[in-house]
Design a protein around this motif. Structure first.
Motif, PDB file in Angstrom:
ATOM      1  N   UNK A 296     -11.280   4.575 -10.164  1.00  0.00           N
ATOM      2  CA  UNK A 296     -11.426   5.730 -11.057  1.00  0.00           C
ATOM      3  C   UNK A 296     -10.247   5.830 -12.015  1.00  0.00           C
ATOM      4  N   UNK A 297      -9.050   5.485 -11.519  1.00  0.00           N
ATOM      5  CA  UNK A 297      -7.856   5.535 -12.358  1.00  0.00           C
ATOM      6  C   UNK A 297      -7.683   4.271 -13.198  1.00  0.00           C
ATOM      7  N   UNK A 298      -8.707   3.383 -13.135  1.00  0.00           N
ATOM      8  CA  UNK A 298      -8.737   2.157 -13.950  1.00  0.00           C
ATOM      9  C   UNK A 298      -7.483   1.289 -13.714  1.00  0.00           C
ATOM     10  N   UNK A 299      -7.163   1.112 -12.437  1.00  0.00           N
ATOM     11  CA  UNK A 299      -5.967   0.344 -12.080  1.00  0.00           C
ATOM     12  C   UNK A 299      -6.280  -0.915 -11.280  1.00  0.00           C
ATOM     13  N   UNK A 300      -7.546  -1.126 -10.907  1.00  0.00           N
ATOM     14  CA  UNK A 300      -7.880  -2.267 -10.058  1.00  0.00           C
ATOM     15  C   UNK A 300      -7.513  -3.590 -10.719  1.00  0.00           C
ATOM     16  N   UNK A 301      -7.699  -3.691 -12.041  1.00  0.00           N
ATOM     17  CA  UNK A 301      -7.484  -4.972 -12.718  1.00  0.00           C
ATOM     18  C   UNK A 301      -6.018  -5.330 -12.880  1.00  0.00           C
ATOM     19  N   UNK A 302      -5.099  -4.431 -12.471  1.00  0.00           N
ATOM     20  CA  UNK A 302      -3.663  -4.730 -12.585  1.00  0.00           C
ATOM     21  C   UNK A 302      -2.946  -4.579 -11.246  1.00  0.00           C
ATOM     22  N   UNK A 303      -3.711  -4.521 -10.144  1.00  0.00           N
ATOM     23  CA  UNK A 303      -3.128  -4.209  -8.841  1.00  0.00           C
ATOM     24  C   UNK A 303      -3.443  -5.281  -7.805  1.00  0.00           C
ATOM     25  N   UNK A 304      -2.398  -5.813  -7.174  1.00  0.00           N
ATOM     26  CA  UNK A 304      -2.548  -6.700  -6.027  1.00  0.00           C
ATOM     27  C   UNK A 304      -2.668  -5.818  -4.782  1.00  0.00           C
ATOM     28  N   UNK A 305      -3.654  -6.109  -3.943  1.00  0.00           N
ATOM     29  CA  UNK A 305      -3.911  -5.277  -2.763  1.00  0.00           C
ATOM     30  C   UNK A 305      -3.615  -6.065  -1.496  1.00  0.00           C
ATOM     31  N   UNK A 306      -2.763  -5.493  -0.656  1.00  0.00           N
ATOM     32  CA  UNK A 306      -2.512  -6.017   0.689  1.00  0.00           C
ATOM     33  C   UNK A 306      -3.212  -5.089   1.682  1.00  0.00           C
ATOM     34  N   UNK A 307      -3.877  -5.641   2.669  1.00  0.00           N
ATOM     35  CA  UNK A 307      -4.521  -4.837   3.714  1.00  0.00           C
ATOM     36  C   UNK A 307      -4.264  -5.516   5.054  1.00  0.00           C
ATOM     37  N   UNK A 308      -3.600  -4.810   5.959  1.00  0.00           N
ATOM     38  CA  UNK A 308      -3.260  -5.427   7.244  1.00  0.00           C
ATOM     39  C   UNK A 308      -3.010  -4.344   8.286  1.00  0.00           C
ATOM     40  N   UNK A 309      -2.953  -4.753   9.554  1.00  0.00           N
ATOM     41  CA  UNK A 309      -2.659  -3.849  10.671  1.00  0.00           C
ATOM     42  C   UNK A 309      -1.224  -4.024  11.123  1.00  0.00           C
ATOM     43  N   UNK A 310      -0.678  -2.974  11.762  1.00  0.00           N
ATOM     44  CA  UNK A 310       0.733  -3.017  12.143  1.00  0.00           C
ATOM     45  C   UNK A 310       0.995  -3.785  13.433  1.00  0.00           C
TER      46      UNK A 310
ATOM     47  N   UNK B 219      -5.083 -10.417   1.345  1.00  0.00           N
ATOM     48  CA  UNK B 219      -4.482 -10.146   0.033  1.00  0.00           C
ATOM     49  C   UNK B 219      -5.559 -10.348  -1.029  1.00  0.00           C
ATOM     50  N   UNK B 220      -5.706  -9.346  -1.890  1.00  0.00           N
ATOM     51  CA  UNK B 220      -6.695  -9.380  -2.984  1.00  0.00           C
ATOM     52  C   UNK B 220      -5.952  -9.416  -4.308  1.00  0.00           C
ATOM     53  N   UNK B 221      -6.300 -10.386  -5.155  1.00  0.00           N
ATOM     54  CA  UNK B 221      -5.655 -10.534  -6.462  1.00  0.00           C
ATOM     55  C   UNK B 221      -6.632 -10.194  -7.582  1.00  0.00           C
ATOM     56  N   UNK B 222      -6.209  -9.370  -8.538  1.00  0.00           N
ATOM     57  CA  UNK B 222      -7.033  -9.205  -9.738  1.00  0.00           C
ATOM     58  C   UNK B 222      -6.923 -10.451 -10.609  1.00  0.00           C
ATOM     59  N   UNK B 223      -7.828 -10.613 -11.522  1.00  0.00           N
ATOM     60  CA  UNK B 223      -7.835 -11.798 -12.382  1.00  0.00           C
ATOM     61  C   UNK B 223      -6.484 -12.012 -13.047  1.00  0.00           C
ATOM     62  N   UNK B 224      -5.843 -10.916 -13.464  1.00  0.00           N
ATOM     63  CA  UNK B 224      -4.581 -10.976 -14.186  1.00  0.00           C
ATOM     64  C   UNK B 224      -3.478 -11.675 -13.394  1.00  0.00           C
ATOM     65  N   UNK B 225      -3.563 -11.609 -12.047  1.00  0.00           N
ATOM     66  CA  UNK B 225      -2.467 -12.135 -11.223  1.00  0.00           C
ATOM     67  C   UNK B 225      -2.918 -13.226 -10.242  1.00  0.00           C
TER      68      UNK B 225
END
Length: 636
Positions: A240-254, A277-283
């Motif tokens: 919604x904040x139009x940030x997915x295309x510039x954001x690297x996402x890490x998802x993990x458990x502790x 780890x999820x990378x947008x096209x930009x990165x």
């Protein structure tokens, strides 16, 4: 004058903006999603067809899924200590959950370095960093750490590093809180179509498959499902904040799953975590593993996170960080082994050191007289634990299921590629002799190289922390002769008359830590190997070092029916030093005849100034005898 001032302001603005950019390209935004107490065995993209985790699965489908990612510890605060500092707990003395021992002033939370590179860093909102002066440490690390923190509070155009911690899969949800609490806070929070029934999954083989166990184990799947839904809501906000295309996402458990035999236990089920780890096209150019749908078997653990994030931000990593940079131009060479550790969890002391190459895991149990399911109040108040203990008492369990309530061997070796539930210990299998030898040597090498601080008893770490740090203390060989100490500790858990003789000989050593490991090792010896050494062990009850005296008294009471040992143990239970009191009470949890100590434990429970762990150990003692007081508190 006015012209010079304008020039100064303009230069400051240019420098500020340039800190947001590297080589003409916007620095990546980084979203960090941590989920609690979850093993990959219960995530859909890791092969569990019974799980319902479409949001996490989608990230894996479009990103990189790691099959060999490990927490450096097996319980919350030690794991988070390594995550936030980038320094392993056995280097800092922060492996015991929970503690607040001092760490060196030069060690900072890694977001501190990201701030210096222009990042807005936010934490929503769990800390639990297990360090001394945690409030100040947290304030320095983050621009904001609260339940309202997020990327939305940064300057316009400023890159962000935003952490969101989801506790819906925490052990409190999967087992500890009451079933009624679970129904209200998990089950009823799920749409009916998302609810996972009690007959809709396979039970791990180390649990007895009964309707009652299924009722409790279904909590795991539904808690993870609720977590997945929450993650979906967060990603929708990012979109919604139009940030997915510039954001690297890490998802993990502790760390591993919050169930008996998982969390707090130094085997693969305690260490291994889902990690994506999820990378947008930009990165995508930053990924050394490829792009969408890749599965990597590269070995990674939490020591690698701090240097990787500092590098992504464009910063220079400090010398004290020994982990790898996982991606980008500064990527480090992959490793062949990971060294992992598990120490005290709440009122349950332990010490396990592990080595894994991703195919095998080798775990060295230095206190194996306690079982895998040792007494920890937070675990023992759970319905699922009570069912397991009752079935054990009634002899309804098979040999694998019984093993988690019996004394451990000194060593575990599991083929975690082909035996994911760790059902078969390969230590005595001649076909794995070379694997075992290789793992042993690697563990020995790592312990000596890193000068593992936790070969100091926690009592000693507490004393050191009053005027210094365990991190620095361990580096002084005059104070901490690790080679000699480890030679004594490495005997602990091996059960034979010959080993017992060596341990008895070490009882006269001038080094108190060596004496501690000699008596700790003797605690694991069966009665038949101790009977000829009663005089030597009884003499050690008067040792000037309390950890030695308390352990010697426990051995003498259990094996020699010694009246003086009974009195000594009562004195240690009432010690003003909480580490010694906890040690003595924990020893009593595993002796056969508890009756003489009932009044002492009741007294200690009511004494002012007793910390959570001592009171919890008292409750465990009374719980074994069905004497738990009505006013006891279960929650932390």
């Amino acid at each position: 004058m006015k012209k010079n001032r304008l020039i100064t302001i303009s230069l400051a603005l240019i420098l500020s903006l340039s800190s947001f950019v590297v080589l003409g390209q916007q620095k990546p935004n980084i979203l960090w999603i941590t989920i609690e107490d979850t093993s990959p065995q219960f995530i859909g993209c890791y092969g569990d067809e019974n799980a319902s985790t479409p949001v996490i699965d989608k990230l894996a489908e479009e990103g990189i899924r790691f099959s060999n990612a490990f927490s450096t510890g097996t319980v919350c605060s030690p794991s988070r200590s390594t995550i936030i500092t980038g320094v392993r707990t056995y280097a800092m003395g922060t492996g015991n959950h929970r503690s607040n021992y001092s760490i060196p002033d030069f060690i900072h939370g890694f977001p501190y370095y990201m701030q210096k590179q222009g990042y807005y860093v936010s934490n929503n909102f769990k800390t639990d960093y297990n360090v001394g002066n945690e409030k100040q440490f947290t304030q320095e690390a983050w621009n904001e750490s609260s339940n309202k923190a997020g990327w939305w509070n940064r300057q316009s155009g400023q890159p962000f590093f935003a952490v969101f911690n989801f506790n819906d899969s925490h052990q409190s949800r999967t087992m500890t809180n009451s079933y009624e609490w679970y129904l209200k806070n998990v089950w009823e929070q799920l749409p009916e179509k998302d609810r996972i029934a009690e007959d809709a999954f396979d039970m791990p083989p180390f649990y007895r498959d009964t309707p009652e166990m299924r009722k409790h184990f279904a909590r795991v799947y539904n808690s993870i499902k609720l977590t997945d839904n929450r993650i979906g809501d967060l990603l929708a906000k990012l979109d919604k904040d139009k940030l997915r295309d510039s954001t690297i996402i890490f998802c993990y458990a502790d760390h591993g799953e919050g169930i008996p035999r998982g969390k707090t236990n130094g085997i693969n089920l305690g260490y291994r975590v889902p990690f994506i780890i999820w990378f947008p096209e930009m990165y995508k150019h930053l990924s050394p593993w490829g792009t969408a749908g890749v599965v990597s078997d590269e070995l990674i653990d939490f020591e690698d996170l701090a240097p990787t994030l500092i590098s992504l931000a464009g910063g220079e990593r400090p010398d004290y960080l020994k982990g790898r940079v996982l991606m980008g131009k500064e990527r480090s060479k992959p490793v062949e082994f990971l060294a992992l550790s598990s120490d005290r969890a709440d009122n349950g002391p332990d010490m396990v050191r592990s080595i894994t190459d991703g195919k095998y895991i080798y775990s060295r149990n230095f206190m194996p007289y306690m079982p895998q399911l040792r007494y920890i109040r937070y675990v023992d108040i759970a319905d699922i634990t009570n069912v397991i203990r009752r079935d054990f008492q009634d002899k309804r369990l098979n040999s694998l299921q019984e093993s988690i309530l019996e004394e451990r061997p000194a060593e575990f070796l599991f083929d975690i590629e082909n035996d994911i539930w760790e059902t078969r210990n390969l230590v005595k299998d001649p076909n794995y002799k070379n694997v075992l030898s290789r793992m042993r040597k690697q563990l020995d090498k790592n312990i000596l190289k890193t000068r593992d601080a936790h070969f100091l008893p926690e009592y000693e770490i507490g004393l050191i922390s009053k005027n210094g740090t365990a991190y620095e203390y361990r580096l002084d060989n005059n104070k901490y002769p690790i080679k000699e100490i480890y030679a004594a500790a490495s005997l602990s858990g091996h059960r034979s008359k010959e080993v017992a003789q060596k341990q008895v000989a070490l009882l006269s050593n001038g080094n108190k830590i060596i004496r501690y490991w000699a008596i700790t090792g003797l605690h694991s010896q069966p009665r038949e190997f101790l009977k000829d050494f009663d005089a030597e062990i009884i003499q050690m009850m008067d040792d000037e070092y309390p950890p030695v005296g308390a352990t010697a008294a426990a051995i003498a009471y259990q094996n020699f029916d010694n009246n003086a040992a009974e009195n000594k143990l009562k004195e240690y239970c009432e010690s003003e030093n909480m580490d010694i009191a906890l040690m003595a009470i924990n020893h009593l949890l595993y002796v056969e005849n508890k009756e003489p100590f009932i009044e002492t434990i009741k007294k200690v429970y009511q004494m002012p100034g007793r910390n959570y762990n001592v009171k919890a150990a008292c409750l465990d003692f009374m719980g074994i005898l069905n004497l738990v007081p009505n006013d006891s508190e279960h929650e932390r």
